[in-house]
Design a protein around this motif. Structure first.
Motif, mmCIF file in Angstrom:
data_model
loop_
_atom_site.group_PDB
_atom_site.id
_atom_site.type_symbol
_atom_site.label_atom_id
_atom_site.label_comp_id
_atom_site.label_asym_id
_atom_site.label_seq_id
_atom_site.Cartn_x
_atom_site.Cartn_y
_atom_site.Cartn_z
ATOM 1 N N UNK A 165 2.482 53.249 77.940
ATOM 2 C CA UNK A 165 1.470 54.306 77.760
ATOM 3 C C UNK A 165 1.252 54.646 76.270
ATOM 4 N N UNK A 166 1.869 53.882 75.370
ATOM 5 C CA UNK A 166 1.589 54.097 73.933
ATOM 6 C C UNK A 166 0.152 53.643 73.653
ATOM 7 N N UNK A 167 -0.467 54.176 72.594
ATOM 8 C CA UNK A 167 -1.891 53.877 72.390
ATOM 9 C C UNK A 167 -2.165 52.404 72.035
ATOM 10 N N UNK A 168 -3.180 51.853 72.689
ATOM 11 C CA UNK A 168 -3.654 50.514 72.319
ATOM 12 C C UNK A 168 -2.783 49.360 72.783
ATOM 13 N N UNK A 186 -7.316 45.393 65.552
ATOM 14 C CA UNK A 186 -8.301 46.186 64.812
ATOM 15 C C UNK A 186 -9.643 45.482 64.873
ATOM 16 N N UNK A 187 -10.741 46.235 64.821
ATOM 17 C CA UNK A 187 -12.058 45.577 64.763
ATOM 18 C C UNK A 187 -12.177 44.685 63.518
ATOM 19 N N UNK A 188 -11.396 44.988 62.468
ATOM 20 C CA UNK A 188 -11.474 44.227 61.207
ATOM 21 C C UNK A 188 -10.876 42.829 61.328
ATOM 22 N N UNK A 189 -10.123 42.589 62.356
ATOM 23 C CA UNK A 189 -9.604 41.229 62.467
ATOM 24 C C UNK A 189 -8.255 41.159 63.143
ATOM 25 N N UNK A 190 -8.031 40.007 63.749
ATOM 26 C CA UNK A 190 -6.783 39.775 64.479
ATOM 27 C C UNK A 190 -5.615 39.729 63.493
ATOM 28 N N UNK A 191 -4.541 40.375 63.861
ATOM 29 C CA UNK A 191 -3.316 40.316 63.063
ATOM 30 C C UNK A 191 -3.123 41.513 62.149
ATOM 31 N N UNK A 192 -4.224 42.237 61.858
ATOM 32 C CA UNK A 192 -4.080 43.359 60.904
ATOM 33 C C UNK A 192 -3.256 44.493 61.501
ATOM 34 N N UNK A 193 -3.582 44.831 62.749
ATOM 35 C CA UNK A 193 -2.840 45.935 63.366
ATOM 36 C C UNK A 193 -1.371 45.550 63.540
ATOM 37 N N UNK A 194 -1.154 44.289 63.943
ATOM 38 C CA UNK A 194 0.223 43.813 64.104
ATOM 39 C C UNK A 194 1.000 43.962 62.812
ATOM 40 N N UNK A 195 0.381 43.524 61.702
ATOM 41 C CA UNK A 195 1.076 43.576 60.406
ATOM 42 C C UNK A 195 1.342 45.023 59.998
ATOM 43 N N UNK A 196 0.359 45.904 60.217
ATOM 44 C CA UNK A 196 0.548 47.319 59.819
ATOM 45 C C UNK A 196 1.625 47.972 60.675
ATOM 46 N N UNK A 197 1.633 47.629 61.966
ATOM 47 C CA UNK A 197 2.623 48.253 62.850
ATOM 48 C C UNK A 197 4.016 47.711 62.545
ATOM 49 N N UNK A 198 4.068 46.422 62.222
ATOM 50 C CA UNK A 198 5.364 45.839 61.837
ATOM 51 C C UNK A 198 5.924 46.582 60.615
ATOM 52 N N UNK A 211 3.711 38.019 65.376
ATOM 53 C CA UNK A 211 2.688 36.978 65.466
ATOM 54 C C UNK A 211 1.393 37.603 65.995
ATOM 55 N N UNK A 212 0.334 37.511 65.225
ATOM 56 C CA UNK A 212 -0.924 38.144 65.627
ATOM 57 C C UNK A 212 -0.727 39.638 65.760
ATOM 58 N N UNK A 240 1.978 54.695 67.278
ATOM 59 C CA UNK A 240 1.121 55.891 67.169
ATOM 60 C C UNK A 240 0.567 56.024 65.748
ATOM 61 N N UNK A 241 1.434 55.821 64.753
ATOM 62 C CA UNK A 241 1.008 55.950 63.346
ATOM 63 C C UNK A 241 -0.177 55.028 63.069
ATOM 64 N N UNK A 242 -0.044 53.773 63.507
ATOM 65 C CA UNK A 242 -1.076 52.801 63.128
ATOM 66 C C UNK A 242 -2.297 52.873 64.032
ATOM 67 N N UNK A 243 -2.187 53.603 65.152
ATOM 68 C CA UNK A 243 -3.401 53.741 65.970
ATOM 69 C C UNK A 243 -4.328 54.799 65.373
ATOM 70 N N UNK A 244 -3.764 55.653 64.490
ATOM 71 C CA UNK A 244 -4.586 56.726 63.909
ATOM 72 C C UNK A 244 -5.079 56.401 62.509
ATOM 73 N N UNK A 245 -4.260 55.616 61.760
ATOM 74 C CA UNK A 245 -4.647 55.356 60.372
ATOM 75 C C UNK A 245 -5.700 54.266 60.308
ATOM 76 N N UNK A 246 -6.664 54.403 59.424
ATOM 77 C CA UNK A 246 -7.668 53.341 59.279
ATOM 78 C C UNK A 246 -7.020 52.092 58.669
#
Ligand SMILES: Cc1ncc(COP(=O)(O)O)c(C=O)c1O
Length: 247
Positions: A165-168, A186-198, A211-212, A240-246
């Protein structure tokens, strides 16, 4: 999925294919778990066409599925197993290969004045790495690590799936003591959200691979359910942090 192998065999002919190499579950691509019966079916197809089945147990070997090898955990006997990583607890670089006796005998039939299977690695049979491997085997046995992993596996599964139930979250997959938590990109591209969350998880003390947009967890075998819960809590905050930050 296994039918794809049949298709490739009919396309290239079995006489042109030496072996099928597969990870029992795909670790580096985000813990993709095989469908029930998939590896058994690969074994049948390989037997029917005279192909060798090789398991890459670099991630699964030496305990991560609660058995020494995935081959045992899944009840499928490959012709060869390649291994590394856990054999030396990652403390020294060590890898190896296990062969069926018939393959080993075939290799050993050369002229007596030649090496059986000439390899020219600088660090072949390195004493330090082999000592680390032997020590690890001893620790696995003395500390009953396979049993410990088997006991932790259901807690790990429950705790990791508790993140659904965590976001996204797109999907959560686990196999033994490994899990892949896939996030919506992220809409900006595959792998960005993964890297930011990592990075956010790392800042909270949790080391993952990404990966991705999938965060891969592979906790130490000596973890307790409380340790795993702490990992999951930190990861929830990171997600949660990375679901809110641009981005
Ligand atoms: C499943 C798997 N196979 C093979 C390798 C590569 O192993 P090595 O660096 O020991 O050749 C890796 C490395 O991460 C891996 O995860």
């Amino acid at each position: 999925m296994a039918n794809e192998l049949e298709r490739l065999i009919s396309l290239h002919d079995a006489s042109n294919i030496a072996a099928v190499v597969i990870e029992p579950f795909a670790g580096s691509t985000g813990v993709l778990v095989p469908p029930v019966g998939y590896l058994q079916r690969l074994r049948e197809i390989c037997d029917r066409h005279g192909l060798l089945l090789i398991f890459d147990e670099v991630i699964t070997g030496f305990g991560r599925l609660g058995a020494m090898f995935a081959a045992q955990a899944l009840g499928v006997v490959p012709d060869m197993i390649v291994f590394a990583k856990t054999i030396s607890n990652g403390a020294a670089p060590l890898g190896g290969v296990i062969l069926r006796r018939e393959i080993q005998e075939a290799v050993m039939q050369g002229p007596s004045h030649l090496s059986e299977l000439m390899h020219g690695y600088t660090s072949s049979g390195h004493p330090l790495a082999c000592a680390a491997g032997l020590a690890m085997l001893q620790v696995i046995e003395e500390e009953d690590l396979l049993q410990r992993v088997r006991e932790l596996m259901p807690h790990f599964q429950e705790i990791v799936h508790g993140l659904s139930d965590a976001p996204g979250i797109v999907s959560i997959r686990n196999f033994g003591l490994a899990a892949g938590i896939e996030l919506a990109p992220d809409p900006e591209g595959i792998g960005r959200r993964g890297a930011r969350t990592q990075a956010a998880a790392f800042a909270r003390g949790i080391l993952t691979r990404a990966p991705g947009d999938t965060l891969v967890l592979a906790p130490p075998f000596i973890s307790t359910p409380q340790d795993v819960q702490r990992m999951a809590d930190a990861l929830r905050h990171a997600i949660q942090d990375t679901s809110n930050t641009p981005p």
